[in-house]
Design an enzyme around this catalytic site. Structure first.
Site, PDB file in Angstrom:
ATOM      1  N   ASP A 234       0.838  -1.209   0.000  1.00  0.00           N
ATOM      2  CA  ASP A 234       0.000   0.000   0.000  1.00  0.00           C
ATOM      3  C   ASP A 234       0.861   1.244   0.000  1.00  0.00           C
ATOM      4  OD1 ASP A 234      -2.901  -1.007   1.974  1.00  0.00           O
ATOM      5  OD2 ASP A 234      -2.128  -1.596   0.027  1.00  0.00           O
TER       6      ASP A 234
ATOM      7  N   LEU B  31      -0.868 -17.987  15.174  1.00  0.00           N
ATOM      8  CA  LEU B  31       0.133 -18.837  15.819  1.00  0.00           C
ATOM      9  C   LEU B  31       1.443 -18.082  15.968  1.00  0.00           C
ATOM     10  CD1 LEU B  31      -0.413 -22.084  13.730  1.00  0.00           C
ATOM     11  CD2 LEU B  31      -0.942 -21.792  16.144  1.00  0.00           C
TER      12      LEU B  31
ATOM     13  N   GLU C  60       1.621 -31.262  12.294  1.00  0.00           N
ATOM     14  CA  GLU C  60       0.874 -31.355  11.034  1.00  0.00           C
ATOM     15  C   GLU C  60       1.307 -30.214  10.123  1.00  0.00           C
ATOM     16  OE1 GLU C  60      -2.482 -30.469  13.555  1.00  0.00           O
ATOM     17  OE2 GLU C  60      -3.250 -29.063  12.061  1.00  0.00           O
TER      18      GLU C  60
ATOM     19  N   LYS D 134       1.506 -26.887   7.951  1.00  0.00           N
ATOM     20  CA  LYS D 134       0.848 -25.586   8.011  1.00  0.00           C
ATOM     21  C   LYS D 134       0.469 -25.232   6.574  1.00  0.00           C
ATOM     22  CE  LYS D 134       1.242 -21.022  10.062  1.00  0.00           C
ATOM     23  NZ  LYS D 134       0.925 -20.130   8.943  1.00  0.00           N
TER      24      LYS D 134
ATOM     25  N   ASP E 125      -0.847 -23.280   3.384  1.00  0.00           N
ATOM     26  CA  ASP E 125      -0.779 -21.877   2.976  1.00  0.00           C
ATOM     27  C   ASP E 125      -2.057 -21.496   2.229  1.00  0.00           C
ATOM     28  OD1 ASP E 125       0.346 -19.445   2.839  1.00  0.00           O
ATOM     29  OD2 ASP E 125       1.932 -19.969   1.421  1.00  0.00           O
TER      30      ASP E 125
ATOM     31  N   ARG F 208     -11.448 -15.274   8.602  1.00  0.00           N
ATOM     32  CA  ARG F 208     -10.858 -14.921   9.886  1.00  0.00           C
ATOM     33  C   ARG F 208     -10.984 -13.423  10.182  1.00  0.00           C
ATOM     34  NH1 ARG F 208      -5.713 -13.359  11.556  1.00  0.00           N
ATOM     35  NH2 ARG F 208      -5.276 -14.005  13.683  1.00  0.00           N
TER      36      ARG F 208
ATOM     37  N   TYR G 230      -8.826 -28.491  10.941  1.00  0.00           N
ATOM     38  CA  TYR G 230      -7.782 -28.730  11.941  1.00  0.00           C
ATOM     39  C   TYR G 230      -8.046 -28.055  13.293  1.00  0.00           C
ATOM     40  CZ  TYR G 230      -6.217 -24.219  10.051  1.00  0.00           C
ATOM     41  OH  TYR G 230      -6.175 -22.928   9.637  1.00  0.00           O
TER      42      TYR G 230
ATOM     43  N   LYS H 234       8.339 -22.800  11.129  1.00  0.00           N
ATOM     44  CA  LYS H 234       8.322 -22.388   9.727  1.00  0.00           C
ATOM     45  C   LYS H 234       9.515 -22.955   8.960  1.00  0.00           C
ATOM     46  CE  LYS H 234       5.580 -19.416   8.531  1.00  0.00           C
ATOM     47  NZ  LYS H 234       5.292 -18.057   8.927  1.00  0.00           N
TER      48      LYS H 234
ATOM     49  N   CYS I  86      13.578  15.720   5.883  1.00  0.00           N
ATOM     50  CA  CYS I  86      12.396  14.909   5.591  1.00  0.00           C
ATOM     51  C   CYS I  86      11.980  15.124   4.132  1.00  0.00           C
ATOM     52  CB  CYS I  86      11.266  15.331   6.534  1.00  0.00           C
ATOM     53  SG  CYS I  86       9.678  14.610   6.079  1.00  0.00           S
TER      54      CYS I  86
ATOM     55  N   CYS J 280       8.453  17.169   4.076  1.00  0.00           N
ATOM     56  CA  CYS J 280       8.239  18.561   4.505  1.00  0.00           C
ATOM     57  C   CYS J 280       9.523  19.373   4.562  1.00  0.00           C
ATOM     58  CB  CYS J 280       7.526  18.595   5.854  1.00  0.00           C
ATOM     59  SG  CYS J 280       8.562  18.081   7.230  1.00  0.00           S
TER      60      CYS J 280
ATOM     61  N   CYS K  36      11.796  12.796  11.320  1.00  0.00           N
ATOM     62  CA  CYS K  36      11.481  14.145  10.863  1.00  0.00           C
ATOM     63  C   CYS K  36      11.074  14.962  12.082  1.00  0.00           C
ATOM     64  CB  CYS K  36      10.327  14.063   9.872  1.00  0.00           C
ATOM     65  SG  CYS K  36       9.461  15.599   9.627  1.00  0.00           S
TER      66      CYS K  36
ATOM     67  N   CYS L 155       4.413  18.467   9.341  1.00  0.00           N
ATOM     68  CA  CYS L 155       4.791  17.520   8.292  1.00  0.00           C
ATOM     69  C   CYS L 155       3.545  16.840   7.723  1.00  0.00           C
ATOM     70  CB  CYS L 155       5.751  16.462   8.833  1.00  0.00           C
ATOM     71  SG  CYS L 155       6.180  15.239   7.579  1.00  0.00           S
TER      72      CYS L 155
HETATM   73  S1  IVH Z   1      -4.112 -23.938  14.098  1.00  0.00           S
HETATM   74  C1  IVH Z   1      -5.429 -21.457  17.615  1.00  0.00           C
HETATM   75  N1  IVH Z   1      -3.277 -25.490  12.183  1.00  0.00           N
HETATM   76  O1  IVH Z   1      -2.013 -20.486  10.258  1.00  0.00           O
HETATM   77  C2  IVH Z   1      -4.625 -21.787  16.435  1.00  0.00           C
HETATM   78  N2  IVH Z   1      -3.426 -23.167  11.730  1.00  0.00           N
HETATM   79  O2  IVH Z   1      -0.629 -18.448  11.837  1.00  0.00           O
HETATM   80  C3  IVH Z   1      -5.455 -22.035  15.244  1.00  0.00           C
HETATM   81  N3  IVH Z   1      -2.840 -22.551   9.447  1.00  0.00           N
HETATM   82  O3  IVH Z   1      -4.764 -18.433  10.897  1.00  0.00           O
HETATM   83  C4  IVH Z   1      -4.673 -22.325  14.059  1.00  0.00           C
HETATM   84  N4  IVH Z   1      -2.406 -24.574   8.726  1.00  0.00           N
HETATM   85  O4  IVH Z   1      -4.815 -19.860   8.782  1.00  0.00           O
HETATM   86  C5  IVH Z   1      -3.546 -24.229  12.537  1.00  0.00           C
HETATM   87  N5  IVH Z   1      -2.609 -26.974  10.546  1.00  0.00           N
HETATM   88  C6  IVH Z   1      -2.884 -25.743  10.917  1.00  0.00           C
HETATM   89  C7  IVH Z   1      -2.751 -24.668  10.029  1.00  0.00           C
HETATM   90  C8  IVH Z   1      -3.028 -23.380  10.488  1.00  0.00           C
HETATM   91  C9  IVH Z   1      -2.466 -23.297   8.391  1.00  0.00           C
HETATM   92  C10 IVH Z   1      -2.965 -21.080   9.416  1.00  0.00           C
HETATM   93  C11 IVH Z   1      -4.293 -20.557   9.870  1.00  0.00           C
HETATM   94  C12 IVH Z   1      -3.984 -19.587  10.977  1.00  0.00           C
HETATM   95  C13 IVH Z   1      -2.552 -19.292  10.748  1.00  0.00           C
HETATM   96  C14 IVH Z   1      -1.887 -18.917  12.046  1.00  0.00           C
END
Ligand code: IVH
Length: 707
Positions: free
Chosen positions: A48, A98, A131, A133, A135, A154, A243, A332, A426, A429, A450, A456
């Site tokens: 943005d 998380l 498990e 994560k 995307d 969300r 999940y 990660k 700056c 300004c 600044c 400004c």
């Molecule tokens: S648990 C209370 N499990 O990660 C925690 N999240 O950074 C609820 N996500 O908003 C999330 N895979 O969109 C959980 N196996 C997984 C996930 C997962 C992807 C995403 C989810 C969350 C974000 C948090």
């Protein structure tokens, strides 16, 4: 990316009419392209701030060369916030995010912390699930009597968008769940995503139809879900993994994380086959490695492995810190990297006057996303890495964070590249930009600021944007672009002006109507949205003021402690005037340290801020926060824990008491209401006796709080 908006750009006043026309045309084309990507496809390729810089430059050129302004030109268009499209849904149980860890050591530390908090010894059994994560984007599916009733995104975690009609088109998501153990109400949560193959095919179709393509599967999933017409969503191949869960009314089907997910599977939801229940850190890390090895072959994008404590009773005890659970974390995968050319360095002016250098890059794909800018953090970072314009730089992108410049490729430096000289004025300004010294340590601040303060324009605009932003006043239809336009026209220069816009209707409307697409309806909608925020949660109000170091969490703490803007103001203003007791009252707020307290005092010590406040309070009514668990028998009480606790760790005891609305103190005084003493309690017991404070044991504590 145009170099026009960079710091090397010629000052507008020095452009010849011909140069102005050339640059104007290039900017207009570029902005139009970004508009299509942002509004049409949910797939912006610039931040943005970057986009704003382009617009700002265009507007400056038009101001100096009014003949370039066209009634149907880019500058006449004001973009619409895409989120205006859907109704809002308040999550009854917030959707949390998380915390992240990046190394094996940090992952081990997460497990150690859990053990410490629960008071579990090294050898006590502790099962944790691991498990992938996914995307994608998280979604909450509410089933009432087994029927899908509401599906929501969300959003900010508290409030999302109602996407029920669109979610009904996703074949993998059951409309009805029928099993003897389905609770009367259950919110099944999980990730909506697009498989890699489906993403590639969708982009091929988009290309053939001459439509813009999506940057990655996640953007494609988000763009497809957030379509006003469910028919379009239906034509997009979206998928789901369950999940997590939100509200449950009735009996939950299992007492463990893995059992809950297993129940979802039985009820017909897709669940991820790579979830494992592990008994040791070694097993967690081994599974992390195994998932990482399979990453490229998996049919969907993942960016890490999520660890969750399996036992739901332990999850409950662990609770949350701020917006993430203590019982889970995301491990990660390492960030992805690429090299590209540094075309220029822009200086952005933030709301507190901070000058932030932003690298303008030759577009490069990093981890599937086109990157055109990256943060350079600050002056010292540029010097330390000796980053020069024209250099080939190494760019790193990790998840959602802003891409970073790691360093330069020495062999590729052009012979004439000169060290970058950070501006000392700056760019917005022309005021001096200085690095302050910490009065205590004498150390120089890394940030150059600044000194223009109220004069400004960049700071003023940034403050207004912050004021209206999502976690502050959240005024629909008053996005960054509108604020810039209103500020430029002199319609809104201070926050309180937003609330008098409608009263100044005649003048405002005339100016608004001069803008294409801003007819009476848009203005009326905006005025209605503004009116809807005349009552606002106190913590949003405090956050919106833009006090240095006061983020959302601190704003909540201050709101809870002081209960009204006036009460906060009175204490802070007294502190600013040198009243030690008032300053102590600020620092006594749980989570507020001396730096924050000083910033709060400084803010309310300024006459012009007090003016803004009183004029704002004439227009809006901040609502005091609901007290935390007011019905709890310890709400509002000051509690001291002492001696050895046997059923919970000290940290857990503190968190539990705070959750129940109590304040936990480390020492006993006449202000203490209750002492919870375990075996071995010493001098604090004597202090309690001296001050006549009630003393109870741990079992009595649990009896009272119902644990
Ligand atoms: S648990 C209370 N499990 O990660 C925690 N999240 O950074 C609820 N996500 O908003 C999330 N895979 O969109 C959980 N196996 C997984 C996930 C997962 C992807 C995403 C989810 C969350 C974000 C948090």
């Amino acid at each position: 990316m145009s170099k026009a908006a960079g710091p090397r750009a010629v000052p507008v006043a020095e452009l010849t009419p011909l140069e102005a026309r050339f640059e104007h045309d290039a900017l207009a084309r570029e902005i139009a392209e970004h508009d299509v990507r942002y509004h049409g496809e949910d797939a912006p390729v610039v931040s943005d701030a970057e986009y704003d810089a382009l617009r700002r430059r265009l507007e400056e050129i038009e101001a100096a060369h009014p003949d370039l302004r066209k009634p149907d030109g880019v500058s006449a268009r004001v973009g619409a916030k895409p989120s205006e499209k859907f109704a809002k849904v308040r999550h009854r149980v917030p959707m949390l995010s998380l915390a992240n860890v990046f190394t094996d050591e940090e992952a081990t530390e997460f497990v150690d912390r859990v053990r410490r908090f629960l008071g579990l010894g090294e050898d006590a059994p502790l099962a944790i699930t691991a498990e992938p994560k996914i995307d994608g984007l998280s979604c909450s599916l509410r089933y009432e009597n087994g029927r899908l009733a509401v599906a929501a995104t969300r959003g900010d975690g508290e409030e999302g968008e109602d996407v029920t009609a669109n979610v009904r088109t996703i074949a993998e998501i059951p409309q009805v769940i029928a099993a003897p153990d389905v609770p009367a109400v259950i919110e099944v949560r999980g990730e909506i995503y697009m498989a890699k193959d489906d993403f590639a095919a969708l982009n091929r179709r988009q290309e053939e139809a001459g439509k813009p393509v999506f940057a990655n599967p996640r953007n494609a999933a988000a763009g497809s879900l957030r379509q006003l017409d469910p028919k379009i969503t239906a034509s997009r191949p979206l998928r789901f993994f369950a999940y997590a869960w939100g509200e449950i009314a009735g009996e939950r089907p299992s007492a463990s994380q893995s059992g809950m997910v297993e129940a979802f599977r039985r009820w017909g939801f897709p669940t991820n086959p790579l979830m494992r229940r592990c008994d040791t850190v070694e097993a967690l890390l081994a599974h992390y490695r195994a998932v990482e090895t399979q990453r490229a072959e998996l049919p969907y994008d993942i960016d890490g492995v999520v660890y969750k404590v399996d036992d739901l009773d332990l999850q409950r005890r662990l609770g949350f810190i701020s917006r993430s659970p203590r019982w889970a974390t995301a491990h990660k995968f390492p960030a992805e990297k690429a090299t590209t050319e540094l075309l220029g360095i822009d200086i952005q002016v933030g709301r507190t006057g901070s000058l932030t250098p932003v690298a303008r890059l030759k577009p490069v794909t990093v981890g599937g996303v086109v990157v055109t800018n990256a943060t350079l953090h600050n002056e010292d970072e540029i010097a330390r890495k000796d980053v020069r314009i024209g250099d080939t730089v190494i760019v790193q992108r990790a998840g959602d964070v802003i891409p970073q410049i790691l360093g330069t490729v020495a062999e590729k430096r052009p012979a004439d590249a000169k060290p970058y000289v950070f501006p000392t004025v700056c760019p917005a300004c022309g005021s001096h930009a200085v690095r302050e010294h910490d009065p205590k340590t004498g150390k120089e601040d890394v940030v150059r600021r600044c000194t223009g303060g109220l004069v400004c324009p960049a700071q003023a605009v940034e403050r207004l944007k912050h004021f209206a932003s999502r976690n502050a006043f959240d005024i629909e239809g008053l996005g960054d672009k509108q604020i810039e336009a209103f500020h430029r026209d002199g319609l809104v220069t201070r926050p309180q002006d937003i609330f008098t816009l409608a009263v100044r209707d005649a003048r405002s409307l005339k100016k608004l109507k001069d803008r294409e697409g801003w007819g009476a309806t848009s203005a009326a909608n905006l005025f209605a949205a503004i009116d809807a925020r005349r009552t606002v949660a106190l913590h949003r109000f405090i956050f919106a003021l833009g006090i240095r170091h006061v983020g959302e969490t601190t704003a909540k703490l201050l709101a809870r402690r002081f209960g009204s803007a006036e009460a906060l103001r009175d204490v802070a203003a007294a502190a600013a005037a040198g009243d030690e007791a008032a300053l102590a009252e600020l620092t006594a707020v749980e989570g507020v340290g001396p730096v924050v307290a000083e910033a709060v005092a400084d803010f309310f010590g300024e006459a012009h801020n007090l003016d803004v406040l009183s004029e704002l309070l004439a227009e809006v009514t901040p609502e005091p926060p609901e007290a935390v668990a007011t019905e709890s028998p310890v709400a509002g009480k000051t509690v001291v824990f002492t001696g050895a606790l046997e059923r919970m760790s000290r940290e857990e005891a503190k968190a539990m008491a705070e959750r129940l609305g109590a304040k936990v103190s480390g020492s006993v005084s006449k202000k203490t209401d209750l002492v919870v003493a375990g075996p071995g309690a010493g001098s604090k017991l004597a202090d309690a006796k001296k001050h006549g404070v009630e003393v109870i044991d741990e079992d009595e504590w649990f009896r009272r709080v119902g644990g």
